[in-house]
Motif scaffolding. Structure first.
Motif, PDB file in Angstrom:
ATOM      1  N   TRP A 188       0.846  -1.196   0.000  1.00  0.00           N
ATOM      2  CA  TRP A 188       0.000   0.000   0.000  1.00  0.00           C
ATOM      3  C   TRP A 188       0.880   1.245   0.000  1.00  0.00           C
ATOM      4  CZ3 TRP A 188      -2.563   2.057   5.066  1.00  0.00           C
ATOM      5  CH2 TRP A 188      -3.277   3.226   4.779  1.00  0.00           C
TER       6      TRP A 188
ATOM      7  N   THR B  85       3.278  -1.031   4.180  1.00  0.00           N
ATOM      8  CA  THR B  85       2.964   0.337   3.795  1.00  0.00           C
ATOM      9  C   THR B  85       4.204   1.021   3.245  1.00  0.00           C
ATOM     10  OG1 THR B  85       1.295   0.460   5.540  1.00  0.00           O
ATOM     11  CG2 THR B  85       2.035   2.533   4.588  1.00  0.00           C
TER      12      THR B  85
ATOM     13  N   THR C 256      -1.874  -1.444  -4.105  1.00  0.00           N
ATOM     14  CA  THR C 256      -3.001  -0.525  -4.055  1.00  0.00           C
ATOM     15  C   THR C 256      -2.531   0.848  -3.621  1.00  0.00           C
ATOM     16  OG1 THR C 256      -5.158  -0.065  -3.050  1.00  0.00           O
ATOM     17  CG2 THR C 256      -3.570  -1.266  -1.701  1.00  0.00           C
TER      18      THR C 256
ATOM     19  N   ASN D 125      -6.481   3.005   0.755  1.00  0.00           N
ATOM     20  CA  ASN D 125      -6.440   2.341   2.047  1.00  0.00           C
ATOM     21  C   ASN D 125      -7.037   0.941   1.942  1.00  0.00           C
ATOM     22  OD1 ASN D 125      -6.840   1.511   4.744  1.00  0.00           O
ATOM     23  ND2 ASN D 125      -7.025   3.622   5.420  1.00  0.00           N
ATOM     24  N   PRO D 126      -6.229  -0.109   2.145  1.00  0.00           N
ATOM     25  CA  PRO D 126      -6.732  -1.477   1.959  1.00  0.00           C
ATOM     26  C   PRO D 126      -7.814  -1.866   2.958  1.00  0.00           C
ATOM     27  CG  PRO D 126      -4.530  -1.511   2.902  1.00  0.00           C
ATOM     28  CD  PRO D 126      -4.809  -0.096   2.510  1.00  0.00           C
TER      29      PRO D 126
ATOM     30  N   HIS E 162      -7.388  -2.518  -5.632  1.00  0.00           N
ATOM     31  CA  HIS E 162      -8.590  -1.861  -5.104  1.00  0.00           C
ATOM     32  C   HIS E 162      -9.667  -1.700  -6.164  1.00  0.00           C
ATOM     33  CE1 HIS E 162      -5.886   1.335  -6.613  1.00  0.00           C
ATOM     34  NE2 HIS E 162      -6.996   1.901  -7.042  1.00  0.00           N
TER      35      HIS E 162
END
Length: 470
Positions: free
Chosen positions: A71, A177, A157, A160-161, A132
């Motif tokens: 992310w 992250t 992604t 925000n997962p 996403h």
């Protein structure tokens, strides 16, 4: 914060591809592709993910099979990490783009991975870019493959997962992250591109002003920085006589071209923003932004907002300043202003730039148009001054906690009057410590909601204190 860079075309693959072969790093490939890190040791930044014993390093060096979700903002290295994981673990690599792939494509790759594993034992790394964008049904189709280890999923992604990835898939994966590169990291990437034989091999120089312009335009995205550099460098090299062009293979040599801001601007069709995030311009533009909203000039506020965003200012800093202004300069004159500012900050966290700039602009306009009052900060400053001066007597006995054993014996809570028992919902009762029963900290203004709040405040003070309304 630091990160690494992702050198693939941001559009991603349009179908499942076998990327197990060598990546195109020839002279015809884009600069970002030529400079893509081939190992974790070549990665710039992202120290929190690459340190000794970190989950990612264990995955790469230990041949782990844990699926991961990467992310982070665009250009922070999600695709690069996926390729490094594949090469380091010796597994087959397949890639899907959630923009174009459907459930049928996902199941086809999974079926192929199962068949390959049953025949040769070879495992498959499945990289899904922009996961996403997958529907819940498409994400659910991945669950059996991840659960049974048929594939090692590496999903990327920018959102925000916790909001964009289904819980079962998130719980079966390791969330990593990635964060934007610092300005110094971007400068390091540019230096590598200028010196590395895979880049310009020392044949192109950047002036200090041009280097800082690229850093501003990059905004923590090294792929963008390399794209901008390539546009400017190729433009000035194209103007040189053929004999002066660098060798096709990029052998290190002496500089033959110097890239300044003006040709760089022409190449990327974007003017340099005169703004230094660590100097006077940072403070001057920020000050003008705040004062424009405080003064009710929405147009000026939008100008300074655009100026900061175009210069690569941290948008979280902008959002924080608006949250502060909502209480400091608007307060109870428009109680909803704080909610608007906080919502803009949350929108920034959820969707990121460039889309979140609209939420920031909406908040800036709202704050500029809102009625103004500094009564909140004046009230808090007055209360703080009394506390610092030692005017902080004991809590009145009837207000003290009466729930612990022995409280009644100590007299705590005795005589407390419960406001809900009174039809008016308010009773005469002392709330401040002795000596502060007439301290009027909050003095509402006459604008917006505070006009009504002022009358309500006078009524409550009269009822609580038992004094005539003034």
């Amino acid at each position: 914060m630091v990160s690494l860079f992702d050198a693939l075309d941001p559009a991603g693959a349009t179908s499942a591809v076998d990327a197990g072969g060598p990546v195109d790093r020839g002279p015809a490939a884009p600069l970002a592709a030529r400079l893509r890190p081939a190992s974790l040791d070549e990665v710039v930044g992202q120290r929190h993910l690459l340190g000794a014993g970190s989950p990612l390093r264990r995955l790469v060096e230990g041949g782990g099979r844990t699926s991961v979700i990467l992310w982070g903002p665009p250009g922070t290295g999600k695709t690069t990490l996926a390729h490094i994981v594949s090469r380091a673990t010796g597994q087959r690599f397949r890639e899907l783009s959630a923009v174009t792939a459907g459930v049928k494509d996902v199941r086809a790759v999974i079926d192929e991975a199962r068949a390959t594993r049953s025949v040769s034992g070879a495992r498959t790394v499945l990289f899904i870019d922009e996961v996403h964008r997958f529907t819940r049904t498409q994400q659910d189709a991945l669950l059996p493959a991840v659960e049974h280890g048929w594939v090692t999923l590496v999903a990327a992604t920018t959102e925000n997962p916790f909001f964009s990835v289904v819980s079962p898939l998130l719980s079966r994966s390791l969330l990593l992250t990635l964060e934007p590169l610092t300005d110094d990291d971007i400068r390091g990437v540019l230096e590598r591109a200028l010196r590395d034989p895979r880049g310009y091999g020392g044949r192109v120089e950047l002036s200090a002003a041009a280097r800082e312009h690229v850093v501003r335009l990059a905004g923590g995205d090294a792929r963008r920085a390399l794209t901008v550099l390539e546009a400017g460098a190729e433009a000035i090299l194209a103007d040189l006589p053929p004999a002066d062009l660098p060798p096709a293979e990029g052998d290190v040599g002496e500089p033959v071209a110097r890239l300044e801001v003006e040709p760089l601007e022409r190449a990327v069709n974007r003017a340099a923003v005169r703004y230094d995030r660590s100097g006077d311009q940072h403070y001057d533009v920020t000050s003008a932004f705040i004062k424009s909203m405080r003064g009710g000039d929405a147009d000026a506020a939008l100008h300074y907002l655009a100026r900061m965003l175009e210069a690569g200012e941290d948008p979280r800093f902008v959002a924080r300043r608006m949250i502060i202004l909502a209480s400091e300069d608007i307060g109870m004159a428009d109680p909803g202003a704080l909610s608007v500012a906080v919502a803009a900050a949350q929108a920034l966290d959820l969707v990121g730039l460039p889309e979140a700039r609209l939420a920031l602009a909406q908040a800036a306009i709202h704050l500029a148009l809102a009625p103004k009052s500094n009564a909140v900060i004046r009230a808090l400053d007055a209360a703080t001054a009394d506390v610092r001066a030692g005017r902080a007597g004991p809590v009145p006995p009837h207000l003290r906690d009466a729930h612990y054993p022995g409280a009644a014996r100590a007299g705590s809570g005795a005589g407390y009057r419960y406001p809900h028992d009174d039809p008016a919902g308010v009773v005469r009762q002392q709330y401040p410590p002795d000596g502060l029963t007439r301290a009027d900290y909050y003095q509402p203004g006459e604008h917006g909601f505070e006009r009504r709040a002022g009358q309500r405040l006078r009524d409550l003070r009269a009822a609580v204190r038992g004094t005539p309304e003034t």
